[in-house]
Design a protein around this motif. Structure first.
Motif, mmCIF file in Angstrom:
data_model
loop_
_atom_site.group_PDB
_atom_site.id
_atom_site.type_symbol
_atom_site.label_atom_id
_atom_site.label_comp_id
_atom_site.label_asym_id
_atom_site.label_seq_id
_atom_site.Cartn_x
_atom_site.Cartn_y
_atom_site.Cartn_z
ATOM 1 N N PRO A 118 54.853 -15.311 -68.346
ATOM 2 C CA PRO A 118 56.048 -14.605 -67.858
ATOM 3 C C PRO A 118 56.658 -15.311 -66.646
ATOM 4 C CG PRO A 118 54.216 -13.077 -68.221
ATOM 5 C CD PRO A 118 53.663 -14.457 -68.389
ATOM 6 N N PRO A 119 57.989 -15.465 -66.629
ATOM 7 C CA PRO A 119 58.650 -16.302 -65.615
ATOM 8 C C PRO A 119 58.451 -15.852 -64.169
ATOM 9 C CG PRO A 119 60.250 -15.064 -66.936
ATOM 10 C CD PRO A 119 58.934 -14.926 -67.617
ATOM 11 N N PHE A 120 58.205 -14.546 -63.963
ATOM 12 C CA PHE A 120 58.018 -14.070 -62.589
ATOM 13 C C PHE A 120 56.558 -13.728 -62.289
ATOM 14 C CE2 PHE A 120 62.387 -12.897 -63.890
ATOM 15 C CZ PHE A 120 63.087 -13.656 -62.966
ATOM 16 N N LEU B 214 59.313 -19.366 -63.203
ATOM 17 C CA LEU B 214 60.723 -19.713 -63.052
ATOM 18 C C LEU B 214 60.984 -20.226 -61.632
ATOM 19 C CD1 LEU B 214 63.651 -19.581 -64.243
ATOM 20 C CD2 LEU B 214 63.812 -17.322 -63.187
ATOM 21 N N GLY B 215 61.542 -21.419 -61.553
ATOM 22 C CA GLY B 215 61.823 -21.999 -60.237
ATOM 23 C C GLY B 215 60.652 -22.770 -59.643
ATOM 24 N N ALA B 216 59.576 -22.927 -60.420
ATOM 25 C CA ALA B 216 58.404 -23.658 -59.904
ATOM 26 C C ALA B 216 58.793 -25.097 -59.563
ATOM 27 C CB ALA B 216 57.276 -23.642 -60.936
ATOM 28 N N GLU C 87 53.955 -16.823 -54.651
ATOM 29 C CA GLU C 87 54.632 -15.671 -54.053
ATOM 30 C C GLU C 87 56.149 -15.822 -54.152
ATOM 31 O OE1 GLU C 87 53.274 -12.956 -53.336
ATOM 32 O OE2 GLU C 87 54.968 -11.953 -52.396
ATOM 33 N N LEU C 88 56.612 -17.044 -53.912
ATOM 34 C CA LEU C 88 58.051 -17.328 -54.039
ATOM 35 C C LEU C 88 58.539 -17.004 -55.459
ATOM 36 C CD1 LEU C 88 59.737 -20.589 -52.815
ATOM 37 C CD2 LEU C 88 59.813 -20.055 -55.214
ATOM 38 N N ILE C 89 57.762 -17.409 -56.439
ATOM 39 C CA ILE C 89 58.170 -17.205 -57.844
ATOM 40 C C ILE C 89 58.214 -15.716 -58.199
ATOM 41 C CG2 ILE C 89 57.394 -17.543 -60.237
ATOM 42 C CD1 ILE C 89 56.349 -20.341 -59.253
ATOM 43 N N ARG C 90 57.332 -14.932 -57.581
ATOM 44 C CA ARG C 90 57.274 -13.491 -57.888
ATOM 45 C C ARG C 90 58.522 -12.737 -57.439
ATOM 46 N NH1 ARG C 90 51.839 -13.883 -55.611
ATOM 47 N NH2 ARG C 90 50.437 -14.253 -57.371
ATOM 48 N N ILE C 91 59.271 -13.306 -56.481
ATOM 49 C CA ILE C 91 60.453 -12.607 -55.948
ATOM 50 C C ILE C 91 61.706 -13.247 -56.530
ATOM 51 C CG2 ILE C 91 61.575 -11.817 -53.850
ATOM 52 C CD1 ILE C 91 58.989 -12.793 -52.329
ATOM 53 N N PRO C 92 62.363 -12.594 -57.480
ATOM 54 C CA PRO C 92 63.528 -13.221 -58.120
ATOM 55 C C PRO C 92 64.636 -13.539 -57.104
ATOM 56 C CG PRO C 92 62.826 -11.269 -59.339
ATOM 57 C CD PRO C 92 62.055 -11.281 -58.045
ATOM 58 N N ALA C 93 65.357 -14.623 -57.360
ATOM 59 C CA ALA C 93 66.482 -15.019 -56.500
ATOM 60 C C ALA C 93 67.552 -15.642 -57.396
ATOM 61 C CB ALA C 93 66.014 -15.998 -55.429
ATOM 62 N N ILE C 94 68.238 -14.764 -58.109
ATOM 63 C CA ILE C 94 69.246 -15.196 -59.087
ATOM 64 C C ILE C 94 70.618 -14.763 -58.574
ATOM 65 C CG2 ILE C 94 70.060 -14.873 -61.463
ATOM 66 C CD1 ILE C 94 67.041 -14.352 -62.171
ATOM 67 N N GLY C 95 71.583 -15.653 -58.668
ATOM 68 C CA GLY C 95 72.923 -15.378 -58.137
ATOM 69 C C GLY C 95 73.683 -14.334 -58.951
ATOM 70 N N PRO C 96 74.727 -13.743 -58.358
ATOM 71 C CA PRO C 96 75.491 -12.680 -59.021
ATOM 72 C C PRO C 96 76.223 -13.152 -60.276
ATOM 73 C CG PRO C 96 76.541 -13.325 -56.953
ATOM 74 C CD PRO C 96 75.222 -14.001 -56.990
ATOM 75 N N GLU C 97 76.582 -14.437 -60.329
ATOM 76 C CA GLU C 97 77.234 -14.961 -61.534
ATOM 77 C C GLU C 97 76.339 -14.775 -62.748
ATOM 78 O OE1 GLU C 97 76.782 -16.612 -58.773
ATOM 79 O OE2 GLU C 97 78.686 -17.463 -58.078
#
Ligand code: ZN
Length: 416
Positions: free
Chosen positions: A109-111, A123-125, A24-34
């Motif tokens: 797929p990453p998400f 992504l982020g696993a 569930e965490l991986i499904r919700i993207p959390a990428i910074g504004p940079e």
């Protein structure tokens, strides 16, 4: 009195739930504004609920203002299970990730997380989802016994780790969340067999180099100054120079030398027959703590001036990030001993203390006087295509955290 084995068995029972939580965490993207993302807000909303579900009643949100993201805030979650003492054992993990890069290169797929052959892909696993979920469920297992502890157990889920920590751990440190005497764990680096505890980091220097020459037709190079040619010569000369000048080895570290790498280079002209007026590239330097990072920067400036004089081009140096390494953490502390004995108990191995070139939040703690310990069990696929977390590691690391926190916060409550 329950036994430590019973505590660890509780975690085995959480296996499916832990896998679902990480997915569930991986499904919700959390990428910074940079990196073109909207920050951690959505992911934090989910995680706040999960923290509550894991038996924490005292949950504080520290929102750092950030004009660059929707809703203008970067959330940090701080959860405490109070003991009789305010002295707190913290596990600090980060919620954000880097972008996935080339989507076509991902087999999964990453998400859209999925488990294949005991590995949870997404992504982020590994970075930093595995440790985040492991620490949460370690605490949940302890909390399920309904005991009242001695030291306070704390979890900090932070934003902005991948792009400088200003809105994350630095913000929490400034806000005074962590107190002198607290025990700090940052599970954001590890090796595949879990045998390394990271106690030191190298200083970091990221530079942007802009070489300005004069554009001309490629058939008449004499009429211009080829910025790419100057840039390339400068780059190779400089890197050789630095590698030699800062050439000490320190066996605490993996690798034992300072590293000087060119990384990103921007496109210059769009066609083949023009001499480019500009060349822009970046360096990522990781320098042993025995050298002053400011000295390394001065060396770059000196060599740049030399190349300016020789070539007629202008060489501009901008610092993208500079982080001085804090002192290595002591291996003779309660925090270190509790971690070592938990690893021995769960994994049956004797871990060793080492230093690394990568940067984690641990260094920011070391800079302000804390000892901080970095440990987890991972294959080292952070920031890679097809990043994954091994389910076995997810579960075993949660057991190590549980055994460690039980030792520190509930020393007389579990039979050994
Ligand atoms: Zn990380």
């Amino acid at each position: 009195m329950p036994s430590v084995d019973e505590l660890l068995a509780v975690i085995d029972g959480y296996k499916d739930e832990m896998i679902e939580a990480l997915k569930e965490l991986i499904r919700i993207p959390a990428i910074g504004p940079e990196n073109g993302g909207d920050g951690e807000f959505e992911r934090a909303r989910y995680l706040r609920e999960l923290v509550e579900h894991c038996g924490f009643e005292e949950i504080e949100l520290f929102d750092a203002l950030d004009e660059r993201v929707r809703l203008r805030l970067r959330p940090n979650i701080v959860a405490r299970k109070r003991g009789t003492s305010d002295q707190t054992a913290w596990i600090v993990t980060h919620m954000d990730t880097v972008p996935p890069g080339d989507l076509d290169s991902w087999s999964y797929p990453p998400f859209s997380p999925r488990v294949v052959d005991g590995k949870l892909y997404g992504l982020g696993a590994e970075d930093n989802g595995q440790a985040l979920i492991a620490s949460l469920f370690a605490a949940k297992a302890i909390n399920s016994f309904g005991l009242s502890g001695e030291k306070t157990m704390g979890l900090a889920l932070v934003a902005d780790e991948e792009c400088g920590n200003e809105k994350g751990i630095k913000f929490l440190i400034r806000e005074g969340v962590f107190r002198s005497g607290d025990l700090i764990y940052v599970p954001d680096y590890g090796v595949p067999d879990g045998s390394v505890i990271e106690v030191a980091e190298k200083s970091l220097l990221w530079l942007k180099i802009t070489v300005e020459g004069i554009q001309a037709h490629a058939s008449s190079p004499g009429k211009g100054i080829n910025a790419m040619k100057v840039g390339s010569k400068f780059m190779t000369f400089l890197l050789d120079h630095l590698t030699e000048k800062y050439g000490k080895l320190n066996d605490l570290f993996i690798p034992p030398n300072s590293t000087f790498e060119p990384t990103k280079r921007l496109q210059t002209v769009g066609n083949i027959n023009t001499i480019p007026a500009e060349d822009v590239f970046y360096f990522d330097f990781r320098v042993l703590p025995e050298y002053e990072i400011e000295e390394v920067k001065k060396s770059v400036e000196t060599i740049a001036r030399l190349f300016e004089e020789r070539s007629g081009a202008r060489i501009k140096i901008e610092t993208e990030q500079i982080t001085k390494a804090g002192p290595p953490s002591s291996t003779n502390t309660e925090a270190m001993k509790a971690l070592v004995s938990a690893i021995k108990m769960v994994r049956g191995i004797e871990p060793v203390a080492r230093g690394i070139g990568g940067g984690t939040c641990a260094n920011l703690f070391r800079q302000v006087g804390f000892d901080a310990y970095v440990w987890q069990t991972v294959d080292g696929v952070a920031h890679a295509i097809n990043e994954y977390s091994k389910i076995d590691n997810l579960i075993a690391d949660a057991k190590v955290f549980a055994a460690m926190l039980a030792t520190i916060c509930y020393p007389n409550h579990f039979e050994r």
